[in-house]
Design an enzyme around this catalytic site. Structure first.
Site, short mmCIF file in Angstrom:
data_model
loop_
_atom_site.label_atom_id
_atom_site.label_comp_id
_atom_site.label_asym_id
_atom_site.label_seq_id
_atom_site.Cartn_x
_atom_site.Cartn_y
_atom_site.Cartn_z
N CYS A 114 0.75 -1.26 0.02
CA CYS A 114 -0.11 -0.05 -0.09
C CYS A 114 0.83 1.32 0.03
O CYS A 114 0.18 2.40 -0.30
CB CYS A 114 -0.77 -0.01 1.22
SG CYS A 114 -1.87 -1.61 1.33
N HIS A 242 -3.21 7.19 3.05
CA HIS A 242 -3.76 5.90 2.32
C HIS A 242 -5.34 5.50 2.87
O HIS A 242 -5.27 5.60 4.18
CB HIS A 242 -2.63 4.97 2.88
CG HIS A 242 -3.06 3.49 2.50
ND1 HIS A 242 -3.85 3.09 1.14
CD2 HIS A 242 -3.06 2.28 2.97
CE1 HIS A 242 -4.07 1.65 1.27
NE2 HIS A 242 -3.71 1.37 2.43
N ASN A 272 -10.29 -0.31 0.06
CA ASN A 272 -8.86 -0.21 0.03
C ASN A 272 -8.22 -0.49 -1.38
O ASN A 272 -8.33 -1.96 -1.72
CB ASN A 272 -8.17 -0.96 1.23
CG ASN A 272 -6.91 -1.06 1.40
OD1 ASN A 272 -6.34 -0.37 0.39
ND2 ASN A 272 -6.26 -1.51 2.62
O1 UT7 Z 1 -3.72 -1.05 3.33
C1 UT7 Z 1 -3.04 -2.13 4.25
C2 UT7 Z 1 -3.32 -1.90 5.67
N1 UT7 Z 1 -4.20 -2.46 6.18
C3 UT7 Z 1 -4.89 -1.84 6.97
O2 UT7 Z 1 -4.63 -0.98 7.65
C4 UT7 Z 1 -6.05 -2.61 7.88
C5 UT7 Z 1 -6.26 -2.29 9.33
N2 UT7 Z 1 -7.36 -2.86 9.81
C6 UT7 Z 1 -8.60 -2.66 10.03
O3 UT7 Z 1 -8.70 -1.80 9.21
C7 UT7 Z 1 -9.45 -3.37 10.71
O4 UT7 Z 1 -8.51 -4.16 11.76
C8 UT7 Z 1 -10.37 -4.55 10.07
C9 UT7 Z 1 -11.57 -3.58 9.29
C10 UT7 Z 1 -9.88 -5.53 9.25
C11 UT7 Z 1 -11.14 -5.27 11.13
O5 UT7 Z 1 -11.80 -4.52 12.21
P1 UT7 Z 1 -11.58 -4.72 13.86
O6 UT7 Z 1 -12.21 -3.82 14.67
O7 UT7 Z 1 -10.03 -4.79 13.99
O8 UT7 Z 1 -12.27 -6.14 14.07
P2 UT7 Z 1 -11.64 -7.50 14.56
O9 UT7 Z 1 -10.94 -8.11 13.26
O10 UT7 Z 1 -11.26 -7.10 15.67
O11 UT7 Z 1 -13.02 -8.20 14.74
C12 UT7 Z 1 -13.68 -8.01 15.66
C13 UT7 Z 1 -15.21 -8.91 15.59
C14 UT7 Z 1 -14.64 -10.34 15.53
O12 UT7 Z 1 -15.72 -11.17 16.08
P3 UT7 Z 1 -15.56 -11.49 17.62
O13 UT7 Z 1 -14.33 -12.48 17.50
O14 UT7 Z 1 -15.63 -10.18 18.52
O15 UT7 Z 1 -16.99 -12.10 17.92
C15 UT7 Z 1 -14.81 -10.48 13.98
O16 UT7 Z 1 -14.86 -11.69 13.91
O17 UT7 Z 1 -15.81 -8.53 14.24
C16 UT7 Z 1 -15.80 -9.61 13.48
N3 UT7 Z 1 -15.79 -9.52 12.15
C17 UT7 Z 1 -16.77 -9.12 11.44
N4 UT7 Z 1 -18.17 -9.25 11.65
C18 UT7 Z 1 -18.95 -8.76 10.43
C19 UT7 Z 1 -14.54 -9.32 11.29
N5 UT7 Z 1 -14.82 -9.27 9.97
C20 UT7 Z 1 -16.22 -9.01 10.03
C21 UT7 Z 1 -17.18 -8.43 9.13
N6 UT7 Z 1 -18.54 -8.65 9.29
N7 UT7 Z 1 -16.79 -8.51 7.84
#
Ligand code: UT7
Length: 316
Positions: A114, A242, A272
Site C-alpha cells: 500500500c 492511504h 482499500n
Molecule cells: O492497506 C493495508 C493496511 N491495512 C490496514 O490498515 C487494515 C487495518 N485493519 C483494519 O482496518 C481493521 O482491523 C479491520 C476492518 C480489518 C477489522 O476491524 P476490527 O475492528 O479490527 O475487527 P476485528 O478483526 O477485531 O474483529 C472484531 C469482531 C470479531 O468478532 P468477535 O471475535 O469479536 O466475535 C470478528 O470476527 O468482528 C468480527 N468481524 C466481522 N463481523 C462482521 C470481522 N470481520 C467482520 C465482518 N463482518 N466483515
C-alpha cells in the site's frame, strides 16, 4: 539534487460496483458492520474479462492529457503494484507499449504494497535527476479482487481494484519530495504468496494488529516529513492518507486538528485499493479543484511489508 512536482493526475476504476449488501450474500457480515468499522460502502471490482492493464492505461492517458504532455516526453515509468496482470512483462512495460512511451527509458514495477506509490515517487525523483527528460509517469494500480479469499470476512470486504496516475516534472531549484520510507520485514501480519507457492494466492491479514501498526506509523510519518522539510501542519494545504480504514484517517485528523477542508476520504466508494489509493485521492482532489498549481500536499502511506512512507509534494 533537483526536486519534482506533480504536473497532472488521472484515474480509472472498473465498472462493476460491489456493495456491502452484495457481500452480505457471500459471507456473514452486514452493511452496518462494514460501514461502522471501515467506512466502506462500495468497491469497484474487475468483471470477468476486464483487465487491469486496460484500466491502468486509461488512468495514464487521462493523466497525460491533464498534464498536457505527450508520451514521447516521459523519461521513466514506474507502476506501483502487488497485483500485476503478468509478472513478465511488467505492468510498466505493458503500459509503455499501450501508451507508446519512448524505448530508451526505464519502465518497471515496484512492490511496496500500500506504500508503493510513495516509494515510486521517491524513486522517480532519483531517476529523473539522471535523465535528460524532465517528466516521469508514476502509477499505482491494483487488481486485488483477484487475490481475495471469499471465505474470509475479515479481508474480503475491504479491497477494491483501480488505477491512479501522476505525471511529475523535475526542475532545478524545486524542493525534493523529502520522502521518509521504511519497512519492518514482516511477513506475518499481511501476506500474499507468490506464484511459485503451493498455497492459494490469497491475501491474508491480521487486521487488528495492522490497524495498531497503522495508527502509530501515520503520525510518525507526518512528524518525520515535517521535521525533514522544516514545515508545520499549517504550511500543508492538503493531507492525503492511504485509504485503508476511515477510522485510521479520523484518528490522524483528530491528533493534528486537521480541518475538514484539508483532508479527504474516498474509501466509502473505492474501499482499500492499496498502491492505487493515494493517486486515486490526488486525482479526485485535482478534478474537484481542491488541489492544483501551488498546492503543498503531505501524503502518508502504510501497509504490507510492513512498509510506511511520507512525502511532501507540490503541484507544479
Ligand atoms: O492497506 C493495508 C493496511 N491495512 C490496514 O490498515 C487494515 C487495518 N485493519 C483494519 O482496518 C481493521 O482491523 C479491520 C476492518 C480489518 C477489522 O476491524 P476490527 O475492528 O479490527 O475487527 P476485528 O478483526 O477485531 O474483529 C472484531 C469482531 C470479531 O468478532 P468477535 O471475535 O469479536 O466475535 C470478528 O470476527 O468482528 C468480527 N468481524 C466481522 N463481523 C462482521 C470481522 N470481520 C467482520 C465482518 N463482518 N466483515
Amino acid at each position: 539534487m533537483n526536486g519534482i512536482k506533480i504536473r497532472g493526475t488521472g484515474r480509472s476504476v472498473p465498472g462493476k460496483l460491489v456493495t456491502n449488501r452484495d457481500l452480505e450474500k457471500i459471507v456473514e457480515t452486514s452493511d452496518e458492520w462494514i460501514t461502522a468499522r471501515t467506512g466502506i460502502r462500495t468497491r469497484h471490482h474487475c468483471a470477468e474479462g476486464e483487465r487491469i492493464s486496460a484500466i491502468t492505461a486509461e488512468a495514464a492517458r487521462r493523466c497525460l492529457a491533464d498534464a498536457g504532455i505527450g508520451p514521447e516526453e516521459i523519461g521513466a515509468c514506474i507502476v506501483a503494484t502487488a497485483t500485476p496482470e503478468t509478472l513478465v512483462p511488467s505492468a510498466a512495460c505493458a503500459l509503455q507499449r499501450d501508451l507508446g512511451l519512448p524505448e530508451d527509458i526505464p519502465c518497471f514495477d515496484l512492490n511496496a504494497a500500500c506504500t508503493g506509490f510513495l516509494f515510486a515517487l521517491h524513486t522517480m525523483e532519483c531517476l529523473l535527476n539522471a535523465s535528460p527528460r524532465k517528466f516521469g509517469l508514476v502509477v499505482g494500480a491494483e487488481n486485488l479482487s483477484r487475490v481475495i479469499n471469499w471465505a474470509d470476512r475479515g479481508t474480503c470486504i475491504l479491497f477494491g481494484d483501480g488505477a491512479g496516475a501522476a505525471v511529475v516534472e523535475c526542475r532545478e531549484g524545486w524542493p525534493s519530495v523529502s520522502a521518509v520510507l521504511g519497512c519492518h520485514g514482516n511477513s506475518e501480519l499481511l501476506y500474499l504468496p507468490g506464484p511459485e507457492s503451493e498455497e492459494h494466492s490469497y491475501l491474508s491479514m491480521e487486521g487488528t494488529r495492522v490497524f495498531k501498526f497503522a495508527v502509530e506509523a501515520v503520525p510518525w510519518c507526518v512528524d518525520q516529513v515535517l521535521k525533514k522539510t522544516g514545515r508545520t501542519v499549517e504550511d500543508v494545504d492538503f493531507f492525503v492518507f492511504h485509504q485503508a480504514n476511515a477510522r485510521i484517517i479520523d484518528l490522524a485528523v483528530r491528533k493534528y486538528r486537521i480541518p475538514p477542508e484539508k483532508y479527504y476520504k474516498n474509501i466509502a466508494e473505492y474501499g482499500n485499493t492499496s498502491a492505487a489509493s493515494i493517486p486515486l485521492v490526488l486525482s479526485e482532489l485535482r478534478e474537484q479543484g481542491k488541489i492544483g498549481p501551488g498546492s503543498r500536499i503531505l501524503a502518508v502511506g502504510f501497509g504490507g511489508g510492513l512498509t510506511w512512507g511520507g512525502c511532501l509534494i507540490e503541484f507544479a
